[in-house]
Design an enzyme around this catalytic site. Structure first.
Site, PDB file in Angstrom:
ATOM      1  N   ARG A 149      -1.793 -17.353   6.353  1.00  0.00           N
ATOM      2  CA  ARG A 149      -2.851 -18.220   5.821  1.00  0.00           C
ATOM      3  C   ARG A 149      -2.834 -19.616   6.424  1.00  0.00           C
ATOM      4  O   ARG A 149      -3.692 -20.431   6.103  1.00  0.00           O
ATOM      5  CB  ARG A 149      -2.762 -18.276   4.290  1.00  0.00           C
ATOM      6  N   THR A 193       3.344 -14.552   3.938  1.00  0.00           N
ATOM      7  CA  THR A 193       1.955 -14.600   4.391  1.00  0.00           C
ATOM      8  C   THR A 193       1.316 -15.949   4.085  1.00  0.00           C
ATOM      9  O   THR A 193       0.260 -16.269   4.625  1.00  0.00           O
ATOM     10  CB  THR A 193       1.118 -13.495   3.723  1.00  0.00           C
ATOM     11  N   GLY A 209       6.565 -10.039  -1.926  1.00  0.00           N
ATOM     12  CA  GLY A 209       7.472  -8.914  -2.092  1.00  0.00           C
ATOM     13  C   GLY A 209       7.657  -8.440  -3.516  1.00  0.00           C
ATOM     14  O   GLY A 209       8.400  -7.487  -3.755  1.00  0.00           O
ATOM     15  N   ASN A 291       3.432 -11.933  -9.856  1.00  0.00           N
ATOM     16  CA  ASN A 291       3.463 -10.856 -10.838  1.00  0.00           C
ATOM     17  C   ASN A 291       4.868 -10.294 -11.024  1.00  0.00           C
ATOM     18  O   ASN A 291       5.788 -10.586 -10.264  1.00  0.00           O
ATOM     19  CB  ASN A 291       2.513  -9.739 -10.399  1.00  0.00           C
ATOM     20  N   ASP A 336      -0.273  -6.828 -12.957  1.00  0.00           N
ATOM     21  CA  ASP A 336      -0.268  -7.297 -11.568  1.00  0.00           C
ATOM     22  C   ASP A 336      -1.114  -8.553 -11.436  1.00  0.00           C
ATOM     23  O   ASP A 336      -1.802  -8.755 -10.442  1.00  0.00           O
ATOM     24  CB  ASP A 336      -0.752  -6.203 -10.624  1.00  0.00           C
ATOM     25  N   CYS A 635      -0.433   3.408  -0.136  1.00  0.00           N
ATOM     26  CA  CYS A 635      -1.570   3.178   0.761  1.00  0.00           C
ATOM     27  C   CYS A 635      -2.635   2.230   0.231  1.00  0.00           C
ATOM     28  O   CYS A 635      -3.371   1.630   1.021  1.00  0.00           O
ATOM     29  CB  CYS A 635      -2.257   4.509   1.099  1.00  0.00           C
ATOM     30  N   CYS A 638      -3.626  -1.549   1.413  1.00  0.00           N
ATOM     31  CA  CYS A 638      -4.345  -1.770   2.670  1.00  0.00           C
ATOM     32  C   CYS A 638      -5.653  -0.991   2.734  1.00  0.00           C
ATOM     33  O   CYS A 638      -6.615  -1.444   3.354  1.00  0.00           O
ATOM     34  CB  CYS A 638      -3.476  -1.380   3.859  1.00  0.00           C
ATOM     35  N   MET A 675      -0.650   0.401  12.367  1.00  0.00           N
ATOM     36  CA  MET A 675      -0.321   1.450  11.411  1.00  0.00           C
ATOM     37  C   MET A 675       1.030   2.044  11.783  1.00  0.00           C
ATOM     38  O   MET A 675       1.138   2.942  12.609  1.00  0.00           O
ATOM     39  CB  MET A 675      -1.408   2.528  11.402  1.00  0.00           C
TER      40      MET A 675
END
Length: 708
Positions: A149, A193, A209, A291, A336, A635, A638, A675
């Site tokens: 960011r 990030t 994490g 969270n 969350d 999955c 993403c 990926m």
């Protein structure tokens, strides 16, 4: 890279200094920064002074992160003359979320995998590029891809917080490496990030994490050497280990009684993956926390206790990291929900007197105004029309009044807001001219249900504790309700009256962060693949340009060569959107605009491709259910909740891709596209079951996507 006028310059060279100009009228810019300007404490305390006003020296421009610029050469009267001055193709299809910096006419930008480039801010000529060579595996090991960011600047240095935990300083003029510090154990499931911040010579950075089972913390380092200064843990560790010997020890004495069971076995969570701001007068750093881990309160803490300091604002002493105060938005965190969303400081006239406040619109759908010296709650009101989590915030206790059934049981139910957030990380802005706060808001519910039994912990995989596939008929009915209620909008919010001033509705959620300027401008990238500029006072659309991308990042504005520029990263981040439909974009780009620019054009969009017909579903319902659960844990971050949207919409794979599905998922044959293989956490049967679930989802949605 394309530029307006002249030829591209390849040689390394220093910043282009510009002569200061006077602000003679409301339509003029403030003076150009001088050659002696430097990012330091004095400059950051005077960001609106003539020497500094044309710079963008920190992630939110000022330490309080209002994202408001006093520049007004570009204003509502002439913004229609805005044109594309230059752009750089970032050569990635991944989301680019960084806010650039601009210092003395040089623009500094971060792309995926923390690759940083310095440009001549007027022409776009590249001055240098620094690639920290983050391993491709971090695209999988991080929660939400290899994004960044932003970066930080201080006294001739650019500071990079790399995805793999390295804090790196490079020379701002040459890009040469100066020092590196590792901020966490890379064997643990941490990643970075968020943008680093430098507060009076201290680099402050958190990490992500919590979804993967970590114990969140924030740490400060000396900006000149990288030496650690203090560390603040957000949640307690194993009581048997005793004090950590860190700045947070006194705070852990407060937090520990609010936790139950063996919470430390899966980390506890709380990761501060983005927002941190600073008040130099109070010498306080404010940390927005994350969270719980696992998400389900029942498993994490036996369904008991507030679980401090999850989803809170925590104020600490900037010099020592010592705890000063906290306010918890979400006690008993079970959904969350994070409070890592942007925070900002301001001085507001409330109740007949000026209050020094800190403001935040976190995931849970309430806008909070606190006294930033004490943490006293001044007001909190919901900014979304639907809130199935809490009916209100009790001003006597500061606690949410939970809606009936808000806590998760084993029966699926709708939560709105959800983990998708009423407002996520996307930057917000405050204009002292209008007194309004601006941010992208959205209403996206999600289906929640607690698993029957505590799931086994899997390293570097989401360990939520949710059930993903039980009661499929009920889930289908709930999903229809969610889809019908989805909406997104740009919201102008009055923080004094805690009321909506105006909104700009969009077809679906997904639009980006915002910038406000003294020219009565509000700049935002939109889900319609445009950059739009609105009047900050009333929301009138003043200008818009189709760019075949969604700029989810925040824009900046700066001066170079006596002219004002607006710059933004345009790269769709793949946030799941239920009703988005087939969606493709061009490669991500850094776009830079100025008045009167012409002759620079973007490549044309690629032609639309018809959706492939999915294979017929031949699997059993049990196989689909197992695939749904595995998809949810491995999955969906993403590729989207219920396999909708995301970085790549997997419902619409080609026959060729389907034939290679297990090789892609397990053996990482598309590692060059980001990926990585999952053969350390998934078996051949696991991958096949995930594929079965995706085939089922494609068949469910194919007709609705406009095909017979």
């Amino acid at each position: 890279m394309r530029e307006q006028g002249g030829e591209r310059t390849l040689a390394l060279r220093g910043p282009l200094w510009a002569t200061a100009i006077l602000a003679l009228a409301s339509c003029q810019s403030l003076p150009e920064p001088s050659a002696s300007a430097v990012v330091n404490g004095a400059a950051m305390r005077a960001v609106d002074a003539p020497a500094n006003a044309g710079n963008w020296m920190s992630y939110g421009r000022d330490w309080g992160e209002q994202r408001y610029s006093p520049l007004r050469q570009i204003n509502e009267g002439n913004v229609s003359q805005l044109g594309l001055a230059w752009f750089d193709d970032l050569e990635t299809m991944r989301g680019v979320q960084a806010t650039p910096l601009a210092v003395d006419g040089v623009l500094y930008n971060a792309s995926v995998y923390n690759v940083v480039t310095a440009y001549d801010g007027a022409t776009g000529a590249k001055l240098w590029t620094y690639d920290p060579e983050v391993g491709a595996e971090w695209a999988r090991l991080a929660c939400c891809g290899p994004t960044s960011r932003g970066i930080a600047a201080w006294e001739g240095k650019i500071i990079i917080a790399a995805l793999d935990g390295r804090l790196i300083a490079v020379d701002a003029k040459t890009g040469e490496h100066l020092w590196t510090t590792q901020t966490f154990d890379r064997a643990e499931a941490y990643s970075i990030t968020g943008a680093p911040r430098v507060f009076d010579g201290k680099v402050v950075i958190g990490n992500g994490g919590a979804d993967y089972g970590t114990r969140g913390f924030v740490a400060a380092y000396d900006v000149n050497t990288g030496e650690p200064l203090w560390k603040f843990y957000i949640v307690p560790g194993n009581p048997a280990d005793g004090p950590d010997g860190e700045a947070s020890d006194s705070a852990m004495d407060i937090a520990r009684p609010t936790w139950f069971g063996k919470f430390w076995e899966i980390g506890g969570g709380g990761a501060a993956w983005d927002s941190m701001i600073y008040d130099p007068a109070l010498n306080l750093v404010y940390i927005g926390t994350g969270n719980g881990s696992p998400h389900m309160w029942h498993f994490r803490s036996e369904g008991k206790g507030d679980n401090l300091f999850l989803c809170s604002i925590v104020a600490v002493d900037a010099d020592t990291g010592e705890y000063k105060w906290h306010y918890q938005m979400v006690p008993e965190e079970d959904w969350d929900f994070t409070c890592t969303q942007p925070m900002m400081t301001a001085d507001l006239r409330i109740g007949g007197r000026t209050r020094q406040v800190i403001m935040q619109a976190p995931k849970n759908g309430f806008f909070y105004v606190l006294d930033r010296a004490t943490g006293e709650l001044l007001s909190a009101e919901s900014y979304v029309s639907v809130n199935t989590w809490a009916s209100r915030i009790d001003m006597a206790t500061g606690r949410p009044v939970l809606m009936p059934g808000a806590h998760n049981g084993t029966t699926p139910h709708i939560m709105s807001p959800s983990w998708l957030a009423a407002h996520s990380w996307h930057p917000m802005a405050y204009s002292p001219q209008t007194g309004l706060v601006y941010f992208p808001a959205q209403e996206q519910g999600a289906i929640y249900a607690r698993a029957e039994e505590k799931p086994a912990w899997v390293h570097h995989r989401s360990n939520s504790g949710q059930a993903r596939g039980n009661m499929p008929e009920l889930r289908s009915q709930l999903q229809e309700q969610i889809n019908a209620a989805e909406k997104g909008y740009l919201l102008a919010w009055n923080p004094v009256t805690q009321s909506e001033a105006w909104r700009v509705p969009y077809r679906v959620p997904g639009s980006g962060g915002v910038l406000a300027t003294a020219g009565n401008l509000l700049v935002q990238g939109t889900i319609d693949k445009t950059l739009a500029i609105y009047a900050a006072d009333d929301g009138r659309k003043l200008w818009e340009m189709a760019i075949d991308q969604v700029p989810v990042a925040g824009a900046i504005t700066y001066m170079a060569g006596g002219e004002q520029y607006i710059a933004i990263n345009a790269g769709w981040g793949g946030s799941p959107v239920y009703n988005l439909g087939p969606f493709s974009t061009s490669s991500a780009k850094l776009l830079v605009f100025k008045l009167g620019a012409s002759g620079v054009t973007l490549p044309p969009p690629a032609p639309a491709v018809a959706l492939p017909r999915p294979p017929w579903l031949t699997a059993t319902e049990a196989e689909v259910a197992r695939g749904r659960a595995l998809y949810g844990e491995s999955c969906n971050r993403c590729h989207g909740e219920n396999a909708i949207g995301g970085v790549k919409d997997l419902r619409w794979m080609t026959a060729e891709t389907r034939a290679k599905f297990n090789d892609i998922v397990l053996r990482g044959i598309y590692a060059d596209r980001g990926m990585l293989g999952f053969d350390d956490v998934l078996s051949e049967q696991d991958a096949s079951d995930i594929h079965t679930f995706l085939i089922a989802r494609a068949n469910e949605d194919y007709a609705d996507a406009g095909h017979p």
